[in-house]
Structures are given as structure tokens and as C-alpha cells.
Design a protein around this motif. Structure first.
Motif, mmCIF file in Angstrom:
data_model
loop_
_atom_site.group_PDB
_atom_site.id
_atom_site.type_symbol
_atom_site.label_atom_id
_atom_site.label_comp_id
_atom_site.label_asym_id
_atom_site.label_seq_id
_atom_site.Cartn_x
_atom_site.Cartn_y
_atom_site.Cartn_z
ATOM 1 N N GLU A 15 -67.603 101.684 -1.102
ATOM 2 C CA GLU A 15 -66.258 102.221 -0.910
ATOM 3 C C GLU A 15 -66.359 103.527 -0.134
ATOM 4 O O GLU A 15 -67.132 104.400 -0.462
ATOM 5 N N ARG A 16 -65.581 103.607 0.906
ATOM 6 C CA ARG A 16 -65.598 104.796 1.745
ATOM 7 C C ARG A 16 -64.256 105.488 1.686
ATOM 8 O O ARG A 16 -63.231 104.865 1.451
ATOM 9 N N ALA A 17 -64.285 106.751 1.947
ATOM 10 C CA ALA A 17 -63.037 107.507 2.017
ATOM 11 C C ALA A 17 -62.215 107.006 3.191
ATOM 12 O O ALA A 17 -62.758 106.605 4.217
ATOM 13 N N GLY A 18 -60.916 107.018 3.029
ATOM 14 C CA GLY A 18 -60.032 106.625 4.113
ATOM 15 C C GLY A 18 -59.681 105.157 4.112
ATOM 16 O O GLY A 18 -59.127 104.663 5.069
ATOM 17 N N ASP A 19 -59.999 104.436 3.054
ATOM 18 C CA ASP A 19 -59.687 103.023 2.998
ATOM 19 C C ASP A 19 -58.309 102.750 2.405
ATOM 20 O O ASP A 19 -57.945 101.608 2.221
ATOM 21 N N VAL A 20 -57.545 103.772 2.110
ATOM 22 C CA VAL A 20 -56.237 103.587 1.499
ATOM 23 C C VAL A 20 -55.175 103.618 2.595
ATOM 24 O O VAL A 20 -55.117 104.535 3.390
ATOM 25 N N PHE A 21 -54.355 102.582 2.604
ATOM 26 C CA PHE A 21 -53.233 102.499 3.525
ATOM 27 C C PHE A 21 -51.976 102.323 2.692
ATOM 28 O O PHE A 21 -51.928 101.486 1.804
ATOM 29 N N LEU A 22 -50.965 103.106 2.965
ATOM 30 C CA LEU A 22 -49.688 102.989 2.268
ATOM 31 C C LEU A 22 -48.687 102.316 3.195
ATOM 32 O O LEU A 22 -48.616 102.629 4.372
ATOM 33 N N ARG A 23 -47.932 101.375 2.647
ATOM 34 C CA ARG A 23 -46.847 100.739 3.395
ATOM 35 C C ARG A 23 -45.540 101.133 2.736
ATOM 36 O O ARG A 23 -45.477 101.278 1.525
ATOM 37 N N PHE A 24 -44.502 101.265 3.527
ATOM 38 C CA PHE A 24 -43.221 101.699 3.013
ATOM 39 C C PHE A 24 -42.190 100.598 3.182
ATOM 40 O O PHE A 24 -42.075 100.008 4.255
ATOM 41 N N GLU A 25 -41.461 100.354 2.105
ATOM 42 C CA GLU A 25 -40.433 99.322 2.097
ATOM 43 C C GLU A 25 -39.379 99.639 3.144
ATOM 44 O O GLU A 25 -38.923 100.777 3.266
ATOM 45 N N GLY A 26 -38.993 98.619 3.891
ATOM 46 C CA GLY A 26 -37.981 98.815 4.926
ATOM 47 C C GLY A 26 -38.552 99.336 6.227
ATOM 48 O O GLY A 26 -37.850 99.487 7.204
ATOM 49 N N ALA A 27 -39.819 99.632 6.237
ATOM 50 C CA ALA A 27 -40.467 100.126 7.460
ATOM 51 C C ALA A 27 -41.749 99.330 7.657
ATOM 52 O O ALA A 27 -42.837 99.811 7.441
ATOM 53 N N GLU A 28 -41.574 98.073 8.056
ATOM 54 C CA GLU A 28 -42.714 97.157 8.142
ATOM 55 C C GLU A 28 -43.763 97.603 9.150
ATOM 56 O O GLU A 28 -44.927 97.259 9.030
ATOM 57 N N ASP A 29 -43.363 98.379 10.129
ATOM 58 C CA ASP A 29 -44.323 98.791 11.139
ATOM 59 C C ASP A 29 -45.004 100.111 10.798
ATOM 60 O O ASP A 29 -45.826 100.592 11.542
ATOM 61 N N VAL A 30 -44.675 100.699 9.660
ATOM 62 C CA VAL A 30 -45.276 101.979 9.281
ATOM 63 C C VAL A 30 -46.375 101.744 8.261
ATOM 64 O O VAL A 30 -46.151 101.154 7.208
ATOM 65 N N ARG A 31 -47.554 102.176 8.610
ATOM 66 C CA ARG A 31 -48.705 102.108 7.714
ATOM 67 C C ARG A 31 -49.388 103.459 7.797
ATOM 68 O O ARG A 31 -49.735 103.913 8.878
ATOM 69 N N VAL A 32 -49.556 104.114 6.672
ATOM 70 C CA VAL A 32 -50.121 105.454 6.659
ATOM 71 C C VAL A 32 -51.525 105.394 6.072
ATOM 72 O O VAL A 32 -51.707 104.920 4.954
#
Length: 119
Positions: A15-32
Motif C-alpha cells: 500500500e502506497r500513499a496517494g492511493d485514495v481517490f474521492l468521488r463526489f455525487e453529482g459530479a461524475e467527472d470529478v475525482r480527487v
């Protein structure tokens, strides 16, 4: 005569740092992407939020990582110097880290904040 080779089992990636991606409801093209936060740490932050432990260093590291990403996206640095407990609670609720339909320790912390710190 044919010899069959057995395959080595796949090694699990560390497991490496930076493997977390958050998606936001209603914003399908946004991945943080949150640099410096592992998936295990993300799960731990969720657990800490539900336990009402908003002052844990991991929670604040998560908040800082998110603020850094948002600052890079919109060009404005997020000032965490005067970040309040109410803002932390709101942020954790905004990310749905606590169930909306059941009482958690985070609700206890929020109620204490609303009551002016009295217990």
C-alpha cells in the motif's frame, strides 16, 4: 514431452500513499486524489470520525491533504490556521463519514460544541 510450468502467485502490491481517490455525487467527472493518504488511513479516518475523535492527528492530516488538493485546483490556498471544530465536523459530515440516520459519537461532539463546551 511437455513440461508445465506453474505460475508464481501474484504478489500483493504494498500500500502506497496517494492511493485514495474521492468521488463526489453529482459530479461524475470529478475525482480527487489525496497524496500522502493510504486506503487504510482513509478507513481509519472514517472510524475516528464516527468515534468523535476529530482531534486525532490522522484526521487533521487528512483535512490538510484535502485542503492542499482543493487549493491546487482553484488556485487559492485553504487557510487551516483558524480551522474550528465545527468546520471539521461539517467537513466530515460533508464527506459522509458518519451515517446520517444514526447517532454517533460525532453527534455527541457536535452537541457539546453547540452547548458551548458544557457536558
Amino acid at each position: 514431452m511437455s513440461r508445465s510450468k506453474s505460475r508464481k502467485p501474484r504478489r500483493k502490491r504494498p500500500e502506497r500513499a496517494g492511493d485514495v481517490f474521492l468521488r463526489f455525487e453529482g459530479a461524475e467527472d470529478v475525482r480527487v486524489r489525496l497524496p500522502g493518504i493510504t486506503t487504510a488511513e482513509y478507513g481509519r479516518v472514517r472510524d475516528l470520525a464516527q468515534a468523535g475523535r476529530i482531534h486525532d492527528p490522522l484526521v487533521m492530516r487528512f483535512v490538510r491533504a484535502f485542503a492542499d488538493v482543493v487549493g491546487r485546483i482553484d488556485g487559492q490556498a485553504v487557510d487551516l490556521e483558524d480551522w474550528s471544530d465545527a468546520e471539521t465536523i461539517g467537513f466530515l459530515r460533508w464527506l459522509d463519514f458518519v451515517p446520517a440516520d444514526e447517532w454517533t459519537a460525532l453527534d455527541d461532539v457536535e452537541l457539546t460544541q453547540l452547548a458551548g463546551g458544557a457536558s
